[in-house]
Design an enzyme around this catalytic site. Structure first.
Site, PDB file in Angstrom:
ATOM      1  N   LYS A  26       0.814  -1.242   0.204  1.00 20.72           N
ATOM      2  CA  LYS A  26      -0.043   0.006  -0.059  1.00 20.72           C
ATOM      3  C   LYS A  26       0.882   1.280   0.043  1.00 20.72           C
ATOM      4  O   LYS A  26       2.175   1.197   0.506  1.00 20.72           O
ATOM      5  CB  LYS A  26      -0.777  -0.085   1.423  1.00 20.72           C
ATOM      6  CG  LYS A  26      -2.111   0.868   1.310  1.00 20.72           C
ATOM      7  CD  LYS A  26      -3.066   0.052   0.364  1.00 20.72           C
ATOM      8  CE  LYS A  26      -4.324   1.009   0.198  1.00 20.72           C
ATOM      9  NZ  LYS A  26      -5.483   0.385  -0.278  1.00 20.72           N
TER      10      LYS A  26
ATOM     11  N   ASP B 145      -6.919   4.335  -4.799  1.00 21.35           N
ATOM     12  CA  ASP B 145      -7.872   4.333  -3.285  1.00 21.35           C
ATOM     13  C   ASP B 145      -8.208   5.598  -3.147  1.00 21.35           C
ATOM     14  O   ASP B 145      -8.644   6.273  -3.841  1.00 21.35           O
ATOM     15  CB  ASP B 145      -6.614   3.977  -2.348  1.00 21.35           C
ATOM     16  CG  ASP B 145      -7.131   3.325  -0.855  1.00 21.35           C
ATOM     17  OD1 ASP B 145      -7.882   2.468  -0.646  1.00 21.35           O
ATOM     18  OD2 ASP B 145      -7.248   4.244   0.114  1.00 21.35           O
TER      19      ASP B 145
HETATM   20  P1  NDP Z   1     -12.851   7.816  -2.754  1.00 18.56           P
HETATM   21  O1  NDP Z   1     -11.950   8.753  -2.680  1.00 18.56           O
HETATM   22  O2  NDP Z   1     -13.557   7.198  -4.109  1.00 18.56           O
HETATM   23  O3  NDP Z   1     -14.290   8.061  -1.733  1.00 18.56           O
HETATM   24  C1  NDP Z   1     -14.064   8.226  -0.340  1.00 18.56           C
HETATM   25  C2  NDP Z   1     -15.451   8.480   0.028  1.00 18.56           C
HETATM   26  O4  NDP Z   1     -15.205   8.540   1.580  1.00 18.56           O
HETATM   27  C3  NDP Z   1     -15.639  10.069  -0.202  1.00 18.56           C
HETATM   28  O5  NDP Z   1     -16.961  10.096  -0.067  1.00 18.56           O
HETATM   29  C4  NDP Z   1     -15.104  10.685   1.099  1.00 18.56           C
HETATM   30  O6  NDP Z   1     -15.628  12.034   1.332  1.00 18.56           O
HETATM   31  C5  NDP Z   1     -15.356   9.671   2.112  1.00 18.56           C
HETATM   32  N1  NDP Z   1     -14.334   9.967   3.258  1.00 18.56           N
HETATM   33  C6  NDP Z   1     -12.945   9.704   3.162  1.00 18.56           C
HETATM   34  N2  NDP Z   1     -12.145   9.982   4.329  1.00 18.56           N
HETATM   35  C7  NDP Z   1     -13.289  10.503   4.997  1.00 18.56           C
HETATM   36  C8  NDP Z   1     -13.261  10.911   6.248  1.00 18.56           C
HETATM   37  N3  NDP Z   1     -12.151  10.754   7.205  1.00 18.56           N
HETATM   38  N4  NDP Z   1     -14.479  11.166   7.105  1.00 18.56           N
HETATM   39  C9  NDP Z   1     -15.752  11.158   6.490  1.00 18.56           C
HETATM   40  N5  NDP Z   1     -15.730  10.600   5.170  1.00 18.56           N
HETATM   41  C10 NDP Z   1     -14.614  10.345   4.375  1.00 18.56           C
HETATM   42  O7  NDP Z   1     -12.233   6.405  -2.242  1.00 18.56           O
HETATM   43  P2  NDP Z   1     -12.864   4.944  -2.398  1.00 18.56           P
HETATM   44  O8  NDP Z   1     -14.320   4.782  -2.509  1.00 18.56           O
HETATM   45  O9  NDP Z   1     -12.190   4.329  -3.417  1.00 18.56           O
HETATM   46  O10 NDP Z   1     -12.363   4.265  -1.068  1.00 18.56           O
HETATM   47  C11 NDP Z   1     -13.261   4.162   0.226  1.00 18.56           C
HETATM   48  C12 NDP Z   1     -12.766   3.077   0.997  1.00 18.56           C
HETATM   49  O11 NDP Z   1     -12.711   1.844   0.345  1.00 18.56           O
HETATM   50  C13 NDP Z   1     -11.408   3.233   1.576  1.00 18.56           C
HETATM   51  O12 NDP Z   1     -11.416   2.481   2.959  1.00 18.56           O
HETATM   52  C14 NDP Z   1     -10.445   2.224   0.782  1.00 18.56           C
HETATM   53  O13 NDP Z   1      -9.292   2.020   1.358  1.00 18.56           O
HETATM   54  C15 NDP Z   1     -11.388   1.208   0.414  1.00 18.56           C
HETATM   55  N6  NDP Z   1     -11.314   0.460  -0.528  1.00 18.56           N
HETATM   56  C16 NDP Z   1     -11.317   1.007  -1.880  1.00 18.56           C
HETATM   57  C17 NDP Z   1     -10.948   0.108  -3.123  1.00 18.56           C
HETATM   58  C18 NDP Z   1     -11.091   0.637  -4.369  1.00 18.56           C
HETATM   59  O14 NDP Z   1     -10.953  -0.136  -5.427  1.00 18.56           O
HETATM   60  N7  NDP Z   1     -11.247   1.958  -4.679  1.00 18.56           N
HETATM   61  C19 NDP Z   1     -10.594  -1.295  -3.029  1.00 18.56           C
HETATM   62  C20 NDP Z   1     -10.668  -1.856  -1.574  1.00 18.56           C
HETATM   63  C21 NDP Z   1     -10.874  -0.868  -0.462  1.00 18.56           C
HETATM   64  P3  NDP Z   1     -14.934  13.455   1.023  1.00 18.56           P
HETATM   65  O15 NDP Z   1     -14.691  13.664  -0.458  1.00 18.56           O
HETATM   66  O16 NDP Z   1     -15.717  14.549   1.456  1.00 18.56           O
HETATM   67  O17 NDP Z   1     -13.553  13.403   1.481  1.00 18.56           O
END
Ligand code: NDP
Length: 449
Positions: A129, A169
């Site tokens: 990562k 991510d």
């Molecule tokens: P994105 O950046 O596309 O979206 C993240 C979302 O979560 C946004 O809506 C963001 O809001 C919100 N968010 C992030 N940090 C916070 C926080 N501290 N408090 C509240 N809301 C928060 O990321 P992904 O959808 O790709 O990833 C989401 C999760 O899934 C993560 O944990 C990631 O590690 C996990 N994941 C992702 C994979 C992938 O293929 N993308 C694979 C496996 C796991 P805002 O825009 O306001 O920050």
């Protein structure tokens, strides 16, 4: 052989002493060790060769300065990281996160978790990562490009198709992957599958964007099926509104469920009528193209917006945390159970604190931990690597069928190691041990390295 299995407390004391202040990393290792140490109690090979101690020590960590120039001509400095946790069963594989909260503890926890998750997929991928404390939010496309190019200028020394293959991510989507791939290609004068999540035009896989969210719901579907239940008609609370959350909501809609919340770091929207496909298409444009805030949804569709809050107090049948780590506290977990939630499938990585996991396990609800439930994203990344090395590309349907199959295989593996005598399936134990065994057996074959 002199090594004895330490008690969990002894193991965790050692871990804390070696990794002071790294609370997320300690939390992730603690959750796995609590299942693996009892499992290896009567298996001398794993104890004597110190397998758990070795998996919890990354193979390598690279930390570097990323210098770039913003649109006003100012010099900006960020910190870049790549944690290569284990390549026991394949090249390091795992996403890059760009978010101001990024630090070594968070990336070590993610790389450790990734090692078990990738093993569960059945594909040949080790765990890694990386990322940076760079915040893409509010930056212009040019600034994001400047940052990504500088980041890759250093990272390219440490990755390669058979060495380490990063993906996206939080904060790293198609735009960032494009800029980084372009820079890698330029620096090395090669065109190779060194990143996944690429655009379709330059070696990406169809269905990679959807894979994590869809996979999280496929796993949920398998858990419900094992209880002769289904998603149809269920109300579903979802957090986040990024890549994972949006496609989790979409698959819930496909399967006849009703998503009623989504969130971002500003708050959450509650749509009692349910988010349908038309509203979701509007959301995709809001989040993927316009990069807007979830609050706008409430204004356009007349839903409630709860500023600064998370959605776990809302009554539901199913909860899908899809935002970030530790977003479900112990009190949130208790509220979910009290309000009738019967199943939780984790799209985000480690979204539930340890005390919250205990609440779910004690209540014996269907609880799918992230390393099993969200493995669909990296699984399709693995399929993207296969397509790249064979210089071919598969159709959306072909990839989706393989993804569906992989999620059921992960469910079966969790059932193998997590079934209790009363018929309940402890998916946490199942995923931890199911992910451990393959990596551990490979490490035994290598001897002391
Ligand atoms: P994105 O950046 O596309 O979206 C993240 C979302 O979560 C946004 O809506 C963001 O809001 C919100 N968010 C992030 N940090 C916070 C926080 N501290 N408090 C509240 N809301 C928060 O990321 P992904 O959808 O790709 O990833 C989401 C999760 O899934 C993560 O944990 C990631 O590690 C996990 N994941 C992702 C994979 C992938 O293929 N993308 C694979 C496996 C796991 P805002 O825009 O306001 O920050």
């Amino acid at each position: 052989m002199a090594n004895e299995v330490p008690s969990l407390d002894q193991f965790l004391d050692g871990l804390a002493a070696r990794n002071p202040g790294e609370i997320e990393f300690q939390q992730a290792v603690c959750e796995v060790a609590a299942d693996v140490l009892p499992f290896i109690q009567d298996k001398p090979k794993y104890q004597e060769w110190q397998i758990m101690r070795r998996i919890a020590e990354p193979d390598r960590i690279v930390i570097f300065r990323v210098t770039w120039r913003d649109d006003k001509g100012n010099i900006r400095v960020n910190r870049g990281y790549r944690v290569q946790n284990s390549n026991a069963i394949g090249p390091y594989k795992g996403g890059l996160r760009f978010h101001p909260s990024v630090n070594l503890s968070i990336l070590k926890f993610l790389a450790f978790e990734q090692t078990f998750k990738n093993s569960l997929t059945g594909l040949a991928m080790g765990g890694g990562k990386g990322g940076s404390d760079f915040n893409p939010k509010g930056k212009s496309d040019n600034e994001v490009m400047q940052f990504c190019q500088s980041f890759m200028t250093e990272l390219c020394r440490h990755i390669g198709p058979s060495i380490d293959v990063p993906a996206g991510d939080i904060g790293v989507g198609a735009r960032e992957i494009g800029y980084m791939f372009g820079q890698y290609k330029r620096l090395t004068n090669t065109f190779q599958g060194v990143l996944t999540g690429k655009g379709i035009e330059y070696g990406g896989s169809l269905a990679r964007g959807e894979a994590t969210g869809y996979g999280t719901v496929y796993f949920l579907e398998d858990m419900l099926k094992a209880k002769k239940d289904e998603i149809k008609g269920k109300s579903v609370v979802i957090s986040g509104s990024g890549n994972v959350a949006i496609y989790a909501a979409e698959k819930i809609i496909h399967l006849g469920g009703k998503p009623i919340t989504l969130s971002d770091s500003g708050g959450f929207i509650h749509d009692k009528d349910g988010i349908d496909q038309e509203k979701l298409e509007w959301l995709k444009d809001l989040k993927f193209t316009r990069r807007g805030r979830i609050e706008e949804y409430a204004e356009v569709f007349g839903a409630h917006y709860h500023k600064g809050k998370s959605p776990w107090q809302v009554e539901c049948d199913i909860a899908l945390p899809c935002a970030t780590q530790n977003e479900i506290s112990e009190a949130d977990a208790q509220a979910l159970i009290k309000n009738g939630c019967k199943a939780v499938s984790e799209g985000a990585n480690m979204p539930t604190v340890l005390a919250g996991i205990k609440v779910f396990r004690d209540a014996k609800i269907l609880y799918a931990p992230s390393k099993a439930a969200n493995a669909g994203g990296v699984a399709v990344s693995g399929l993207e690597m296969r397509q790249n090395s064979a210089l071919t590309s598969w159709t959306q349907d072909e990839v989706n069928v393989l993804l569906r199959d992989i999620m059921t295989n992960i469910h079966d593996r969790c059932t193998d190691y997590g079934s209790d005598s009363d018929g309940h399936i402890d998916y946490v134990r199942g995923a931890n041990i199911g992910g451990f065994v393959k990596v551990a057996d490979a490490m035994l074959a290598f001897g002391v390295v």
